[in-house]
Design a protein around this motif. Structure first.
Motif, mmCIF file in Angstrom:
data_model
loop_
_atom_site.group_PDB
_atom_site.id
_atom_site.type_symbol
_atom_site.label_atom_id
_atom_site.label_comp_id
_atom_site.label_asym_id
_atom_site.label_seq_id
_atom_site.Cartn_x
_atom_site.Cartn_y
_atom_site.Cartn_z
ATOM 1 N N VAL A 1 0.863 -1.183 0.000
ATOM 2 C CA VAL A 1 0.000 0.000 0.000
ATOM 3 C C VAL A 1 0.903 1.238 0.000
ATOM 4 O O VAL A 1 1.522 1.560 1.012
ATOM 5 C CB VAL A 1 -0.923 0.024 1.226
ATOM 6 C CG1 VAL A 1 -1.807 1.272 1.194
ATOM 7 C CG2 VAL A 1 -1.781 -1.234 1.272
ATOM 8 N N PRO A 2 0.995 1.950 -1.117
ATOM 9 C CA PRO A 2 1.858 3.137 -1.176
ATOM 10 C C PRO A 2 1.193 4.337 -0.516
ATOM 11 O O PRO A 2 0.039 4.269 -0.075
ATOM 12 C CB PRO A 2 2.027 3.356 -2.681
ATOM 13 C CG PRO A 2 0.757 2.823 -3.274
ATOM 14 C CD PRO A 2 0.336 1.672 -2.411
ATOM 15 N N SER A 3 1.899 5.431 -0.475
ATOM 16 C CA SER A 3 1.335 6.650 0.123
ATOM 17 C C SER A 3 0.178 7.190 -0.703
ATOM 18 O O SER A 3 -0.759 7.782 -0.154
ATOM 19 C CB SER A 3 2.425 7.721 0.250
ATOM 20 O OG SER A 3 3.445 7.282 1.116
ATOM 21 N N ARG A 4 0.240 7.024 -2.027
ATOM 22 C CA ARG A 4 -0.833 7.472 -2.906
ATOM 23 C C ARG A 4 -1.564 6.270 -3.472
ATOM 24 O O ARG A 4 -0.945 5.342 -3.997
ATOM 25 C CB ARG A 4 -0.278 8.324 -4.049
ATOM 26 C CG ARG A 4 0.366 9.633 -3.614
ATOM 27 C CD ARG A 4 1.075 10.294 -4.782
ATOM 28 N NE ARG A 4 0.159 10.577 -5.879
ATOM 29 C CZ ARG A 4 0.497 10.535 -7.167
ATOM 30 N NH1 ARG A 4 1.725 10.192 -7.523
ATOM 31 N NH2 ARG A 4 -0.387 10.842 -8.104
ATOM 32 N N VAL A 5 -2.899 6.281 -3.341
ATOM 33 C CA VAL A 5 -3.735 5.178 -3.822
ATOM 34 C C VAL A 5 -4.856 5.752 -4.673
ATOM 35 O O VAL A 5 -5.462 6.776 -4.326
ATOM 36 C CB VAL A 5 -4.327 4.374 -2.642
ATOM 37 C CG1 VAL A 5 -5.331 3.336 -3.143
ATOM 38 C CG2 VAL A 5 -3.221 3.693 -1.844
ATOM 39 N N ARG A 6 -5.132 5.093 -5.782
ATOM 40 C CA ARG A 6 -6.274 5.473 -6.609
ATOM 41 C C ARG A 6 -7.483 4.667 -6.172
ATOM 42 O O ARG A 6 -7.431 3.427 -6.123
ATOM 43 C CB ARG A 6 -5.985 5.206 -8.085
ATOM 44 C CG ARG A 6 -7.129 5.648 -9.005
ATOM 45 C CD ARG A 6 -6.886 5.192 -10.433
ATOM 46 N NE ARG A 6 -7.943 5.683 -11.322
ATOM 47 C CZ ARG A 6 -8.166 5.214 -12.538
ATOM 48 N NH1 ARG A 6 -7.392 4.237 -13.017
ATOM 49 N NH2 ARG A 6 -9.135 5.712 -13.278
ATOM 50 N N LEU A 7 -8.574 5.346 -5.849
ATOM 51 C CA LEU A 7 -9.809 4.684 -5.433
ATOM 52 C C LEU A 7 -10.884 4.939 -6.484
ATOM 53 O O LEU A 7 -11.281 6.085 -6.720
ATOM 54 C CB LEU A 7 -10.258 5.213 -4.069
ATOM 55 C CG LEU A 7 -11.561 4.623 -3.502
ATOM 56 C CD1 LEU A 7 -11.464 3.110 -3.371
ATOM 57 C CD2 LEU A 7 -11.891 5.274 -2.158
#
Length: 319
Positions: free
Chosen positions: A57-63
């Motif tokens: 799980v990176p710092s930026r996630v696309r939801l």
């Protein structure tokens, strides 16, 4: 069983949610293949297996949220991702991890499920769901809104550590509408509302000094909500025969409840002064007695309310 959308309507008393303490037992199956044991998930899915290393799980996630996903599900998925280490959640391209949430009948959701290593079941009954985490993506696909919410609850339990989600495909649907299973499903949205309410209240009140004055109640509410969620997890684990995991979760719930009970008002700011009182006599009793009583003996609880009195905020609507 009533749908979650109907039971979310305001009722009579907040926290008068459960007096049902569930018996032990086990049913259904789950398998682990390669790379270590799986997380304990309750209710135990009918199909679950490991397909690779944990998903980072990176710092930026696309939801990506498809049509028909309700706010409790969206909030729960967002909360899970933040708890796993995502500090920025966006809907546009760019992040290395994409999480897709929606109805399995949506072709985009079905494609995302396959891309993550899952399969699209030929028939998925009401409240059923399929979930997959792998290949740099996660997909949650429900047969209906209740099923999508159940998938989000499973995702919460698949977080295997900071910045890690267990790489699995999961398929599940209710085998029976038993009283024990229904008693666990129905209160989960309220437990999540309680746990998430302080963050939403803090974000929605412009007067920061006033928020600081309310901090003891908000801190206690967050702990009680978390303790409630963990108690439901423990009851589900016990129902599935995972007694050791249930004992650990009961202990976590007791620790959170103890910390909540020790929070005191800010001297000179509110009257009366002393310990913050939120869960007296109902939720605290439930959390204390849940590990001790193996059978359900109480009548069905009344519908809970999403309205809560928090001095000095006054009456607050959760959700």
């Amino acid at each position: 069983m009533r749908s979650r959308a109907r039971t979310m309507a305001p009722g009579r008393v907040l926290f008068t949610l459960l007096a049902l303490l569930l018996p032990t037992g086990a049913s259904a199956t789950a398998s682990a293949t390669a790379t270590g044991p799986l997380s304990v998930v309750t209710p135990r899915p009918q199909e679950m297996s490991r397909i690779g290393a944990d998903v980072h799980v990176p710092s930026r996630v696309r939801l990506v949220i498809s049509d028909g996903v309700d706010r409790p599900t969206r909030d729960l998925v967002t909360s899970v991702l933040r708890g796993a280490g995502a500090s920025r959640i966006q809907d546009g391209p760019g992040p290395k991890l994409t999480v897709t949430v929606g109805r399995i009948a949506d072709p985009r959701v079905a494609r995302a499920l396959r891309a993550a290593g899952g399969r699209v079941p030929g028939r998925l009954p009401a409240e059923g769901y399929a979930l997959a985490a792998g290949r740099g993506s996660v997909a949650l696909a429900g047969a209906d809104p209740d099923g999508t919410y159940c998938a989000a609850q499973t995702l919460r339990q698949l977080v295997s550590g900071h910045r890690a989600i267990a790489s699995v495909p999961v398929t599940d649907h209710p085998l029976k509408a038993g009283r024990e299973r229904a008693a666990l499903r129905e209160p989960r949205p309220y437990a999540r509302l309680l746990a998430a309410a302080p963050e939403r209240i803090r974000a929605g009140v412009a007067d920061r000094g006033f928020v600081a004055e309310c901090a003891p109640w908000l801190d206690a509410l967050s702990l009680w909500g978390r303790a409630f969620e963990r108690t439901l997890d423990a009851l589900g684990a016990r129902l599935d025969g995972h007694d050791a995991q249930a004992a650990r979760w009961f202990a976590e719930a007791a620790a959170d409840a103890r910390r909540a009970g020790e929070i005191r008002t800010i001297p000179g700011e509110t009257r009366p002064e002393g310990p913050v009182r939120i869960a007296d006599g109902v939720l605290d009793t439930f959390i204390t007695q849940a590990p001790k009583r193996p059978s359900a003996q109480a009548p069905k609880p009344p519908e809970p309310s999403k309205r809560l009195y928090l001095p000095p905020l006054g009456l607050v609507t959760l959700g």
